[in-house]
Structure formats: C-alpha cells, structure tokens
Design a protein around this motif. Sequence first.
Motif, PDB file in Angstrom:
ATOM      1  N   ALA A  35       0.877  -0.865   0.103  1.00  0.00           N
ATOM      2  CA  ALA A  35      -0.469   0.627   0.467  1.00  0.00           C
ATOM      3  C   ALA A  35       0.721   1.240  -0.092  1.00  0.00           C
ATOM      4  O   ALA A  35       0.607   2.046  -0.676  1.00  0.00           O
ATOM      5  N   TYR A  36       1.603   1.658   0.852  1.00  0.00           N
ATOM      6  CA  TYR A  36       3.055   2.211   0.882  1.00  0.00           C
ATOM      7  C   TYR A  36       3.333   2.715  -0.515  1.00  0.00           C
ATOM      8  O   TYR A  36       3.734   3.321  -1.157  1.00  0.00           O
ATOM      9  N   GLN A  37       3.674   2.119  -1.013  1.00  0.00           N
ATOM     10  CA  GLN A  37       4.669   1.400  -2.369  1.00  0.00           C
ATOM     11  C   GLN A  37       3.315   2.049  -3.562  1.00  0.00           C
ATOM     12  O   GLN A  37       4.030   3.095  -4.465  1.00  0.00           O
ATOM     13  N   ARG A  38       2.306   1.599  -3.212  1.00  0.00           N
ATOM     14  CA  ARG A  38       1.716   1.979  -4.525  1.00  0.00           C
ATOM     15  C   ARG A  38       1.516   3.460  -4.613  1.00  0.00           C
ATOM     16  O   ARG A  38       0.765   4.475  -5.638  1.00  0.00           O
ATOM     17  N   ALA A  39       0.993   3.725  -3.213  1.00  0.00           N
ATOM     18  CA  ALA A  39       0.598   5.671  -3.356  1.00  0.00           C
ATOM     19  C   ALA A  39       1.730   5.883  -3.953  1.00  0.00           C
ATOM     20  O   ALA A  39       1.892   6.861  -4.208  1.00  0.00           O
ATOM     21  N   GLN A  44       4.299   9.669  -8.135  1.00  0.00           N
ATOM     22  CA  GLN A  44       5.085  10.138  -8.110  1.00  0.00           C
ATOM     23  C   GLN A  44       4.635  10.522  -9.810  1.00  0.00           C
ATOM     24  O   GLN A  44       5.435  11.233 -10.969  1.00  0.00           O
ATOM     25  N   VAL A  45       3.218  10.212 -10.359  1.00  0.00           N
ATOM     26  CA  VAL A  45       2.986  10.536 -11.051  1.00  0.00           C
ATOM     27  C   VAL A  45       2.244  11.730 -11.129  1.00  0.00           C
ATOM     28  O   VAL A  45       1.750  12.533 -12.147  1.00  0.00           O
ATOM     29  N   ARG A  46       1.314  11.975 -10.515  1.00  0.00           N
ATOM     30  CA  ARG A  46       0.710  12.970 -10.047  1.00  0.00           C
ATOM     31  C   ARG A  46       0.971  14.891  -9.961  1.00  0.00           C
ATOM     32  O   ARG A  46       1.170  15.203 -10.164  1.00  0.00           O
ATOM     33  N   ASP A  47       2.229  13.795  -8.525  1.00  0.00           N
ATOM     34  CA  ASP A  47       2.840  15.225  -8.410  1.00  0.00           C
ATOM     35  C   ASP A  47       4.503  15.147  -7.872  1.00  0.00           C
ATOM     36  O   ASP A  47       5.271  14.929  -6.860  1.00  0.00           O
ATOM     37  N   SER A  48       5.316  14.886  -9.460  1.00  0.00           N
ATOM     38  CA  SER A  48       7.222  14.632  -9.231  1.00  0.00           C
ATOM     39  C   SER A  48       7.813  15.050  -8.470  1.00  0.00           C
ATOM     40  O   SER A  48       8.503  14.872  -7.693  1.00  0.00           O
ATOM     41  N   PRO A 198      12.842  -1.083  -3.055  1.00  0.00           N
ATOM     42  CA  PRO A 198      12.612  -0.831  -4.438  1.00  0.00           C
ATOM     43  C   PRO A 198      10.960  -0.600  -4.366  1.00  0.00           C
ATOM     44  O   PRO A 198      10.083  -1.238  -3.973  1.00  0.00           O
ATOM     45  N   VAL A 199      10.651  -0.111  -5.384  1.00  0.00           N
ATOM     46  CA  VAL A 199       9.080   0.689  -5.301  1.00  0.00           C
ATOM     47  C   VAL A 199       8.138   0.085  -6.759  1.00  0.00           C
ATOM     48  O   VAL A 199       8.270   1.518  -7.863  1.00  0.00           O
ATOM     49  N   PRO A 200       8.414  -0.588  -7.458  1.00  0.00           N
ATOM     50  CA  PRO A 200       7.905  -1.297  -9.103  1.00  0.00           C
ATOM     51  C   PRO A 200       6.750  -0.826  -9.517  1.00  0.00           C
ATOM     52  O   PRO A 200       5.912  -0.943  -7.983  1.00  0.00           O
ATOM     53  N   PRO A 201       5.980  -0.484 -10.625  1.00  0.00           N
ATOM     54  CA  PRO A 201       4.802  -0.190 -11.225  1.00  0.00           C
ATOM     55  C   PRO A 201       4.201  -1.487 -11.365  1.00  0.00           C
ATOM     56  O   PRO A 201       4.351  -2.962 -11.652  1.00  0.00           O
ATOM     57  N   MET A 202       3.136  -1.253 -10.370  1.00  0.00           N
ATOM     58  CA  MET A 202       2.056  -2.316 -10.161  1.00  0.00           C
ATOM     59  C   MET A 202       0.582  -2.078 -10.866  1.00  0.00           C
ATOM     60  O   MET A 202       0.055  -1.323 -10.579  1.00  0.00           O
ATOM     61  N   PRO A 203      -0.441  -2.830 -10.657  1.00  0.00           N
ATOM     62  CA  PRO A 203      -1.753  -2.617 -11.067  1.00  0.00           C
ATOM     63  C   PRO A 203      -2.322  -3.026  -9.528  1.00  0.00           C
ATOM     64  O   PRO A 203      -1.107  -3.610  -8.570  1.00  0.00           O
TER      65      PRO A 203
END
Length: 215
Positions: A35-39, A44-48, A198-203
């Motif tokens: 949950a922390y990683q997905r947030a 990172q996309v919304r407000d880099s 790491p913080v990998p992109p996931m669905p």
Amino acid sequence: PTAPLITPTPTGVGIPPYPTYTGYQFGIPANVLVAYQRATTTMQVRDSGCHLSWPILAGIGKIESGHARGGDLYANGNSRTRIIGIALDGSRAGTATISDSDNGRWDGDSRWDHAVGPMQFLPGSWRLFGQDGNFDGQRDPHNMYDAALAAARYLCAGGRDLGTFSGLRAALMAYNPSDSYVRAVMAWITAYQSSGIPVPPMPGPSTSSPTPSPS
C-alpha cells in the motif's frame, strides 16, 4: 491473523518482486508495504515535484498504527478491526476538542471526533483528502490503500517538496504538530530508507471484500 514475514537481506538483493513478499523487512508487513509503495508510485505521477518516498509513509504508519496493527487486513486492504483513536473531547492534556463532524460514520461516535484508520485521519481531514487507493469506487479511511494514498496527498499538499529536510519536516508537522512526533517519524524514515526495497509499478489490488463498506 497478520501478514507473513519478509526475510531481510543486507542490501535488498534477493528480495522477491512485490506483491509476492513472504515476510517482514524492518518490521513492515507485506500487505502494508504494498500500500505504501502503490501510493508512492501514484504520487510520483501526480506530483513528481513532491519527491515522496515510501519510507515517509512507512514512518508515519509505524507511529500511527504499528502498520495497521501488524498488517491485520482483508485482501482488499480493509482493516479487520477498525483502528480508532481517543475521543477528542479535550479531557487529555495536549489534545484538541473536536465535536462530531461525521455523524459517527467513521469513528462510531456521534458526539466527538476521533482519528481513524491505519493512517489516523480526522473525519474532517478525510473529507478533504480521502482517496480511493484500491479502485473500488469508495474512499474509506479504514482501508490501507485509501489511507496511504490520502496521506500521500496530504503530505504533498501546498507544493511541498519532501526531498528537502525543511519540506519534509513541515509536512510532518502539518500531519501532527508535535516535535516528539516528528523526531520519532524521522527516525523510522531513516531506518526504512536503508532497506533497499524498490518501488515497482504494479496494477491495483483486488477490490473484492468479505465485508460491506460503511455507509
């Protein structure tokens, strides 16, 4: 039941790609870490320019709820037992007096407000910053994915840059205006930053739930 444990490794090498973690890394339950990683990935996309990192959310989550009471969550991220803070009735030194603002919807108290959920949002703050982090069409402070993304949004509000010490400290003070709180969270952030996860992109997570959301 709680989440399984991630086996620590000194450098982070060998940690399986999430969401297949099998245990704790620095005491963070696997389901809460996701949950922390997905947030973080979302922000990172919304407000880099905010430069949010997952250890910041983890530091807050550790102090606020012990990572959702050790990851005691359903598969969709809902808390198995609601995490509700003390009544804000002014009876304890250093606490605010805040009358009920949600008709008891989130905290079960129609007289006083309480901080609620794994990231301990006040109902009034949730109305402003609540998010749907697990894509089920609802914003629930008792859902780990929703709460983590709401915390991320709150921390990044007002153009804050969490990549600077002053920006991070200001964000944490806004979250809880206590020097001792900020010092405690910063200590955990520093520890988690050394984990190498790491913080990998996931669905998004599953939206199935064994219990109905509150109405």
